[in-house]
Motif scaffolding. Structure first.
Motif, PDB file in Angstrom:
ATOM      1  N   HIS A 146       0.943  -1.572  -0.048  1.00  0.00           N
ATOM      2  CA  HIS A 146       0.004  -0.174   0.034  1.00  0.00           C
ATOM      3  C   HIS A 146       0.789   1.065   0.114  1.00  0.00           C
ATOM      4  O   HIS A 146       0.458   2.063  -0.641  1.00  0.00           O
ATOM      5  CB  HIS A 146      -1.269   0.077   1.291  1.00  0.00           C
ATOM      6  CG  HIS A 146      -2.011  -0.894   0.837  1.00  0.00           C
ATOM      7  ND1 HIS A 146      -3.514  -1.114   1.962  1.00  0.00           N
ATOM      8  CD2 HIS A 146      -2.441  -1.525   0.119  1.00  0.00           C
ATOM      9  CE1 HIS A 146      -4.290  -2.251   1.495  1.00  0.00           C
ATOM     10  NE2 HIS A 146      -3.299  -2.598   0.272  1.00  0.00           N
ATOM     11  N   TYR A 160      -2.371   4.219 -12.994  1.00  0.00           N
ATOM     12  CA  TYR A 160      -2.541   2.769 -12.937  1.00  0.00           C
ATOM     13  C   TYR A 160      -1.410   2.047 -13.631  1.00  0.00           C
ATOM     14  O   TYR A 160      -1.008   1.113 -13.110  1.00  0.00           O
ATOM     15  CB  TYR A 160      -3.583   2.241 -13.055  1.00  0.00           C
ATOM     16  CG  TYR A 160      -4.962   3.480 -11.708  1.00  0.00           C
ATOM     17  CD1 TYR A 160      -4.307   3.835 -10.774  1.00  0.00           C
ATOM     18  CD2 TYR A 160      -5.719   4.047 -12.957  1.00  0.00           C
ATOM     19  CE1 TYR A 160      -5.096   4.133 -10.177  1.00  0.00           C
ATOM     20  CE2 TYR A 160      -6.514   5.248 -11.684  1.00  0.00           C
ATOM     21  CZ  TYR A 160      -6.653   5.548 -10.543  1.00  0.00           C
ATOM     22  OH  TYR A 160      -7.072   6.785  -9.743  1.00  0.00           O
ATOM     23  N   ALA A 164       1.772  -0.276 -12.002  1.00  0.00           N
ATOM     24  CA  ALA A 164       1.140  -2.037 -12.265  1.00  0.00           C
ATOM     25  C   ALA A 164       2.115  -2.581 -13.131  1.00  0.00           C
ATOM     26  O   ALA A 164       3.462  -3.911 -12.483  1.00  0.00           O
ATOM     27  CB  ALA A 164       0.174  -2.293 -13.884  1.00  0.00           C
ATOM     28  N   LEU A 169       1.788  -6.384 -10.652  1.00  0.00           N
ATOM     29  CA  LEU A 169       0.505  -6.457 -10.797  1.00  0.00           C
ATOM     30  C   LEU A 169      -0.742  -6.010 -11.679  1.00  0.00           C
ATOM     31  O   LEU A 169      -0.502  -4.778 -12.616  1.00  0.00           O
ATOM     32  CB  LEU A 169       0.036  -5.125  -9.890  1.00  0.00           C
ATOM     33  CG  LEU A 169       1.228  -5.715  -8.326  1.00  0.00           C
ATOM     34  CD1 LEU A 169       0.959  -4.342  -6.925  1.00  0.00           C
ATOM     35  CD2 LEU A 169       0.686  -6.572  -7.528  1.00  0.00           C
ATOM     36  N   LYS A 170      -1.630  -6.755 -11.628  1.00  0.00           N
ATOM     37  CA  LYS A 170      -2.600  -6.060 -12.767  1.00  0.00           C
ATOM     38  C   LYS A 170      -3.120  -4.619 -11.860  1.00  0.00           C
ATOM     39  O   LYS A 170      -2.742  -4.226 -11.191  1.00  0.00           O
ATOM     40  CB  LYS A 170      -3.821  -7.015 -12.310  1.00  0.00           C
ATOM     41  CG  LYS A 170      -3.211  -8.229 -12.886  1.00  0.00           C
ATOM     42  CD  LYS A 170      -4.807  -9.070 -13.279  1.00  0.00           C
ATOM     43  CE  LYS A 170      -3.807 -10.821 -12.925  1.00  0.00           C
ATOM     44  NZ  LYS A 170      -5.308 -11.687 -13.377  1.00  0.00           N
ATOM     45  N   ARG A 171      -3.802  -3.834 -13.396  1.00  0.00           N
ATOM     46  CA  ARG A 171      -4.012  -2.270 -12.853  1.00  0.00           C
ATOM     47  C   ARG A 171      -5.021  -2.909 -12.368  1.00  0.00           C
ATOM     48  O   ARG A 171      -5.300  -1.439 -11.256  1.00  0.00           O
ATOM     49  CB  ARG A 171      -4.930  -1.921 -14.436  1.00  0.00           C
ATOM     50  CG  ARG A 171      -4.783  -0.714 -14.568  1.00  0.00           C
ATOM     51  CD  ARG A 171      -5.662  -0.210 -15.989  1.00  0.00           C
ATOM     52  NE  ARG A 171      -5.441   0.659 -16.324  1.00  0.00           N
ATOM     53  CZ  ARG A 171      -7.102   1.949 -15.848  1.00  0.00           C
ATOM     54  NH1 ARG A 171      -8.030   1.349 -15.856  1.00  0.00           N
ATOM     55  NH2 ARG A 171      -7.236   3.378 -16.040  1.00  0.00           N
ATOM     56  N   THR A 173      -5.131  -5.009  -9.397  1.00  0.00           N
ATOM     57  CA  THR A 173      -4.904  -4.728  -8.540  1.00  0.00           C
ATOM     58  C   THR A 173      -4.630  -3.081  -7.719  1.00  0.00           C
ATOM     59  O   THR A 173      -4.341  -3.199  -6.782  1.00  0.00           O
ATOM     60  CB  THR A 173      -4.246  -6.299  -8.545  1.00  0.00           C
ATOM     61  OG1 THR A 173      -4.399  -6.450  -8.937  1.00  0.00           O
ATOM     62  CG2 THR A 173      -3.147  -6.089  -6.936  1.00  0.00           C
ATOM     63  N   SER A 176      -7.622  -1.422  -6.521  1.00  0.00           N
ATOM     64  CA  SER A 176      -7.487  -1.712  -5.421  1.00  0.00           C
ATOM     65  C   SER A 176      -7.259  -1.310  -4.399  1.00  0.00           C
ATOM     66  O   SER A 176      -7.714  -0.799  -3.067  1.00  0.00           O
ATOM     67  CB  SER A 176      -7.797  -3.126  -5.374  1.00  0.00           C
ATOM     68  OG  SER A 176      -8.305  -3.860  -4.385  1.00  0.00           O
ATOM     69  N   ARG A 177      -5.680  -1.435  -3.802  1.00  0.00           N
ATOM     70  CA  ARG A 177      -4.933  -0.893  -3.028  1.00  0.00           C
ATOM     71  C   ARG A 177      -4.573  -0.032  -2.967  1.00  0.00           C
ATOM     72  O   ARG A 177      -4.374   0.324  -2.153  1.00  0.00           O
ATOM     73  CB  ARG A 177      -3.252  -1.790  -3.662  1.00  0.00           C
ATOM     74  CG  ARG A 177      -3.325  -3.159  -3.626  1.00  0.00           C
ATOM     75  CD  ARG A 177      -2.562  -4.260  -3.926  1.00  0.00           C
ATOM     76  NE  ARG A 177      -2.721  -5.360  -3.618  1.00  0.00           N
ATOM     77  CZ  ARG A 177      -1.751  -6.882  -3.322  1.00  0.00           C
ATOM     78  NH1 ARG A 177      -0.710  -5.928  -3.782  1.00  0.00           N
ATOM     79  NH2 ARG A 177      -2.191  -7.561  -3.021  1.00  0.00           N
TER      80      ARG A 177
END
Length: 199
Positions: A146, A160, A164, A169-171, A173, A176-177
């Motif tokens: 985070h 984003y 990523a 990470l996925k966009r 994710t 969301s984080r």
């Protein structure tokens, strides 16, 4: 006015042995990487060490860069991973930054990373320093991932998609984080404000 040489060209030149090209890469990204490192570590010396380590790793691993992503995302990934490792070591060693260190640095760097107030008004300056301390503490209490998404988004202004790529990470994710990081920060700041007696 000469056109700025692209990262890709500089990487090619550095791989061919050009020290000047690698020095140009350092000059281009040093300050930005320092801001990222300080966002995690809140210590000038540690942050500078982390940046130096990042450039050392880049120099040693430059041949591994395949150009599948942009050079700066690869560079940021190295820096973020080094900072996360440093935070884990710090926790493992049970070493925590003192409140005095936070106060000392709040007026130096954090003020550049977080919202500024009118420095000509003493009361506003006190409020700015207090907010910087709260922001630093709230950020430090977040999980590592985070902290990473928040720093790359709020400090570095990355999209984003860029975040990523840096964090692998996925966009969705990342979004969301980031949402949960901001929500947690707001909750912590509200608690601090109430504890400090502010309405």
């Amino acid at each position: 006015m000469t056109k700025e040489v692209s990262d890709d060209v500089l990487v090619e030149q550095a791989l061919a042995g050009s020290e000047a090209a690698f020095n140009t890469i350092i000059g281009r990204y040093h300050e930005r990487l320092f801001h990222v490192a300080f966002g995690f570590l809140k210590d000038r010396g540690e942050s500078e060490d982390a940046v130096q380590e990042a450039f050392t790793r880049v120099y040693l691993k430059l041949g591994n860069f395949q150009g599948k992503s942009k050079f700066y995302t690869w560079l940021y990934r190295i820096q973020v991973n080094l900072c996360l490792d440093a935070l884990r070591r710090r926790r493992r060693d049970r070493r925590v930054l003192s409140e005095e260190a936070l106060v000392e640095h709040a007026g130096q760097i954090s003020g550049e990373l977080w919202p500024n107030y009118d420095r000509s008004a003493p009361l506003a300056e006190i409020e700015r320093k207090e907010l910087s301390l709260w922001l630093d503490k709230a950020l430090k209490d977040l999980p590592d991932i985070h902290q990473a998404v928040l720093i790359l988004r709020e400090v570095e202004g990355m999209s984003y998609d860029e975040i990523a790529k840096v964090l692998d990470l996925k966009r969705g994710t990342v979004m969301s984080r980031l949402f949960h990081a901001r929500k947690k920060m707001q909750e912590q700041l509200l608690d601090m404000r109430v504890s400090a007696g502010h309405k």
